[in-house]
Every structure is written in C-alpha cells, then in structure tokens.
Design a protein around this motif. Structure first.
Motif, mmCIF file in Angstrom:
data_model
loop_
_atom_site.group_PDB
_atom_site.id
_atom_site.type_symbol
_atom_site.label_atom_id
_atom_site.label_comp_id
_atom_site.label_asym_id
_atom_site.label_seq_id
_atom_site.Cartn_x
_atom_site.Cartn_y
_atom_site.Cartn_z
ATOM 1 N N SER A 34 0.825 -1.200 0.000
ATOM 2 C CA SER A 34 0.000 0.000 0.000
ATOM 3 C C SER A 34 0.866 1.261 0.000
ATOM 4 C CB SER A 34 -0.917 0.002 1.223
ATOM 5 O OG SER A 34 -1.694 1.172 1.252
ATOM 6 N N ARG A 35 1.871 1.304 0.867
ATOM 7 C CA ARG A 35 2.750 2.474 0.964
ATOM 8 C C ARG A 35 3.551 2.667 -0.326
ATOM 9 N NH1 ARG A 35 0.818 1.585 5.561
ATOM 10 N NH2 ARG A 35 0.831 3.023 7.278
ATOM 11 N N LEU A 36 4.070 1.569 -0.895
ATOM 12 C CA LEU A 36 4.853 1.672 -2.127
ATOM 13 C C LEU A 36 3.994 2.105 -3.310
ATOM 14 C CD1 LEU A 36 7.237 -1.400 -1.831
ATOM 15 C CD2 LEU A 36 7.863 1.026 -1.710
ATOM 16 N N LEU A 37 2.731 1.671 -3.344
ATOM 17 C CA LEU A 37 1.837 2.104 -4.417
ATOM 18 C C LEU A 37 1.486 3.579 -4.283
ATOM 19 C CD1 LEU A 37 -0.442 -1.040 -4.670
ATOM 20 C CD2 LEU A 37 1.102 -0.168 -6.445
ATOM 21 N N GLU A 38 1.415 4.072 -3.052
ATOM 22 C CA GLU A 38 1.169 5.496 -2.819
ATOM 23 C C GLU A 38 2.383 6.332 -3.210
ATOM 24 O OE1 GLU A 38 0.023 6.261 1.235
ATOM 25 O OE2 GLU A 38 -1.595 4.785 1.122
ATOM 26 N N ASP A 39 3.577 5.848 -2.855
ATOM 27 C CA ASP A 39 4.811 6.590 -3.105
ATOM 28 C C ASP A 39 5.951 5.602 -3.325
ATOM 29 O OD1 ASP A 39 7.006 8.251 -3.212
ATOM 30 O OD2 ASP A 39 6.826 8.980 -1.152
ATOM 31 N N GLY A 40 6.245 5.310 -4.554
ATOM 32 C CA GLY A 40 7.307 4.369 -4.893
ATOM 33 C C GLY A 40 8.689 4.875 -4.539
ATOM 34 N N ARG A 41 8.805 6.161 -4.200
ATOM 35 C CA ARG A 41 10.108 6.750 -3.855
ATOM 36 C C ARG A 41 10.336 6.823 -2.353
ATOM 37 N NH1 ARG A 41 11.418 11.899 -7.406
ATOM 38 N NH2 ARG A 41 11.994 12.455 -5.303
ATOM 39 N N ILE A 42 9.413 6.268 -1.577
ATOM 40 C CA ILE A 42 9.562 6.322 -0.126
ATOM 41 C C ILE A 42 10.854 5.602 0.272
ATOM 42 C CG2 ILE A 42 8.203 4.224 0.278
ATOM 43 C CD1 ILE A 42 7.107 5.576 2.818
ATOM 44 N N SER A 43 11.561 6.153 1.220
ATOM 45 C CA SER A 43 12.790 5.500 1.678
ATOM 46 C C SER A 43 12.417 4.267 2.487
ATOM 47 C CB SER A 43 13.619 6.459 2.537
ATOM 48 O OG SER A 43 12.988 6.675 3.786
ATOM 49 N N VAL A 44 13.320 3.313 2.522
ATOM 50 C CA VAL A 44 13.078 2.101 3.309
ATOM 51 C C VAL A 44 12.962 2.465 4.784
ATOM 52 C CG1 VAL A 44 13.990 -0.153 3.976
ATOM 53 C CG2 VAL A 44 14.153 0.598 1.605
ATOM 54 N N ARG A 45 13.733 3.436 5.209
ATOM 55 C CA ARG A 45 13.653 3.880 6.607
ATOM 56 C C ARG A 45 12.266 4.399 6.937
ATOM 57 N NH1 ARG A 45 16.513 9.171 8.789
ATOM 58 N NH2 ARG A 45 15.437 9.280 10.759
ATOM 59 N N ALA A 46 11.730 5.290 6.095
ATOM 60 C CA ALA A 46 10.394 5.847 6.331
ATOM 61 C C ALA A 46 9.328 4.759 6.233
ATOM 62 C CB ALA A 46 10.104 6.967 5.332
ATOM 63 N N LEU A 47 9.482 3.864 5.277
ATOM 64 C CA LEU A 47 8.546 2.752 5.116
ATOM 65 C C LEU A 47 8.528 1.893 6.372
ATOM 66 C CD1 LEU A 47 6.672 1.058 3.242
ATOM 67 C CD2 LEU A 47 8.733 -0.141 2.514
ATOM 68 N N ALA A 48 9.706 1.535 6.863
ATOM 69 C CA ALA A 48 9.808 0.703 8.066
ATOM 70 C C ALA A 48 9.142 1.392 9.259
ATOM 71 C CB ALA A 48 11.277 0.403 8.368
ATOM 72 N N GLU A 49 9.362 2.702 9.392
ATOM 73 C CA GLU A 49 8.743 3.442 10.490
ATOM 74 C C GLU A 49 7.220 3.423 10.377
ATOM 75 O OE1 GLU A 49 10.442 7.370 10.401
ATOM 76 O OE2 GLU A 49 12.401 6.667 11.121
ATOM 77 N N GLN A 50 6.707 3.597 9.159
ATOM 78 C CA GLN A 50 5.259 3.658 8.962
ATOM 79 C C GLN A 50 4.567 2.326 9.221
ATOM 80 O OE1 GLN A 50 4.140 5.406 5.202
ATOM 81 N NE2 GLN A 50 5.460 7.180 5.512
ATOM 82 N N VAL A 51 5.242 1.215 8.940
ATOM 83 C CA VAL A 51 4.617 -0.097 9.155
ATOM 84 C C VAL A 51 5.109 -0.754 10.445
ATOM 85 C CG1 VAL A 51 4.119 -0.436 6.709
ATOM 86 C CG2 VAL A 51 6.223 -1.372 7.663
ATOM 87 N N HIS A 52 5.923 -0.021 11.222
ATOM 88 C CA HIS A 52 6.380 -0.448 12.547
ATOM 89 C C HIS A 52 7.205 -1.739 12.516
ATOM 90 C CE1 HIS A 52 3.740 2.717 13.868
ATOM 91 N NE2 HIS A 52 2.710 2.126 13.299
ATOM 92 N N ILE A 53 8.198 -1.748 11.619
ATOM 93 C CA ILE A 53 9.156 -2.858 11.577
ATOM 94 C C ILE A 53 10.554 -2.272 11.446
ATOM 95 C CG2 ILE A 53 7.545 -4.552 10.581
ATOM 96 C CD1 ILE A 53 8.823 -4.033 7.832
ATOM 97 N N SER A 54 11.573 -3.102 11.615
ATOM 98 C CA SER A 54 12.944 -2.618 11.482
ATOM 99 C C SER A 54 13.281 -2.412 10.006
ATOM 100 C CB SER A 54 13.920 -3.631 12.085
ATOM 101 O OG SER A 54 13.954 -4.807 11.287
ATOM 102 N N ARG A 55 14.304 -1.603 9.758
ATOM 103 C CA ARG A 55 14.759 -1.408 8.370
ATOM 104 C C ARG A 55 15.214 -2.722 7.767
ATOM 105 N NH1 ARG A 55 18.723 3.622 7.920
ATOM 106 N NH2 ARG A 55 19.732 2.378 9.499
ATOM 107 N N ALA A 56 15.926 -3.532 8.543
ATOM 108 C CA ALA A 56 16.398 -4.826 8.035
ATOM 109 C C ALA A 56 15.211 -5.694 7.610
ATOM 110 C CB ALA A 56 17.230 -5.539 9.090
ATOM 111 N N ASN A 57 14.167 -5.701 8.422
ATOM 112 C CA ASN A 57 12.963 -6.469 8.090
ATOM 113 C C ASN A 57 12.309 -5.910 6.826
ATOM 114 O OD1 ASN A 57 10.689 -8.105 8.117
ATOM 115 N ND2 ASN A 57 10.018 -7.507 10.160
ATOM 116 N N ALA A 58 12.266 -4.593 6.709
ATOM 117 C CA ALA A 58 11.672 -3.970 5.525
ATOM 118 C C ALA A 58 12.464 -4.355 4.272
ATOM 119 C CB ALA A 58 11.629 -2.450 5.682
#
Length: 172
Positions: A34-58
């Motif tokens: 969902s987040r990637l479809l909204e913004d394909g340029r989102i950083s992995v760090r921001a994505l991980a924060e938004q879905v409440h997982i670690s960057r490594a997990n993301a």
C-alpha cells in the motif's frame, strides 16, 4: 492411478502454492505494498517506520516481494499529455488462433505501445497506444500493428479523457 501436480523448480516461485498464482501475504506485506503504491520513492527507513518494523525487516520483505514477483518493478507515473503523448487510443485486434505468443512478442517491441492484454469477447487482444499525435498513432496502427503476421483486423478507439481508478485496497 494417482495424478500429482508437479511444478518444476525453475518455473515455481518461492512461497507459491501449487495450483495458485497468488503468493501468501500477511498484513505487514499488504501495508508495504500500500505504501509503495502510494509513493514508490519512499525511503526504506520511512517505510519501516510507517509499518512499525525494522529497516532490516523492511529490506528483507521488499526483497522477498520482488523475488516472488509480487513487485515487478518501480516506476514513475506519467501525465501522458504533459510528457508529449497527447493522443491515446485502445486498439482492439482479432488474431489467428494460436498466434498470441508471436503477436505479443512483436507488440512489445513497437514504440508507443504501452499495454497489451489477451482478452475474451468480440475481439482477442486489447492494446493501449500513447502517441505524440494522430499521425504517429496512424503509423503505429496501420503500419506496425496491422503488419504483424497473424493479425486479422483492428479497430481503434480514441481516448478523450482518463481517470485513474482506486485499485485494490491493501490494508484493512
């Protein structure tokens, strides 16, 4: 005699279940999509924060979604008119039986052909063409598409306006 469905390892996707094309996705996977479809340029760090997982997990999950062909690429969405492709048309095609593979291969190589689908109904193939103007559209349809062996006939439908649909809902 017992029949068993066997999928060769080279053709199967990791995580795929025999007889199904969908890969199992959990809530976190759906949130990532969902987040990637909204913004394909989102950083992995921001994505991980938004879905409440670690960057490594993301990183791991995105890598798995790519490997399993759930995510097939990362692209920009264009405003076709502003990008110089002011003429859009759907071209319907009737083709000879068993010609789909060769025709689809040829269509992929024609400039301005954006999308190709094998369909059911009154025609066999639906093609979206985005061209700079009617002259180029005419060349694509009359010279390129109609010149492909196995194409019986075409009909062209000009697009006057478009709106983007909502698409699938990936989160609950």
């Amino acid at each position: 005699m017992v029949w068993e469905d066997k999928v060769s390892e080279e053709n199967s996707l990791p995580g795929a279940v025999a007889g199904r094309t969908a890969v199992p996705l959990d809530d976190i996977d759906r949130q990532i999509l969902s987040r990637l479809l909204e913004d394909g340029r989102i950083s992995v760090r921001a994505l991980a924060e938004q879905v409440h997982i670690s960057r490594a997990n993301a990183y791991t999950r995105i890598g798995r979604l790519v490997a399993e062909d759930v995510i097939t690429g990362f692209t920009a969405q264009l405003n076709a008119q502003r990008a110089g492709l002011g003429t859009s048309a759907y071209v319907t095609m009737s083709i000879e039986q068993n010609a789909w593979r060769d025709i689809s291969r040829e269509l992929r190589e024609i400039p301005y052909v954006e999308h190709v689908a094998l369909v059911t109904g009154d025609f066999d193939v639906l093609v979206l063409v985005r061209a700079p103007d009617n002259l180029v559209l005419r060349q694509v349809v009359l010279e390129k598409i109609q010149g492909i062996p196995g194409v019986r006939s075409t009909r062209t439908w000009l697009v006057f306006d478009e709106v983007r649909g909502r698409g699938a809902t990936w989160t609950h």
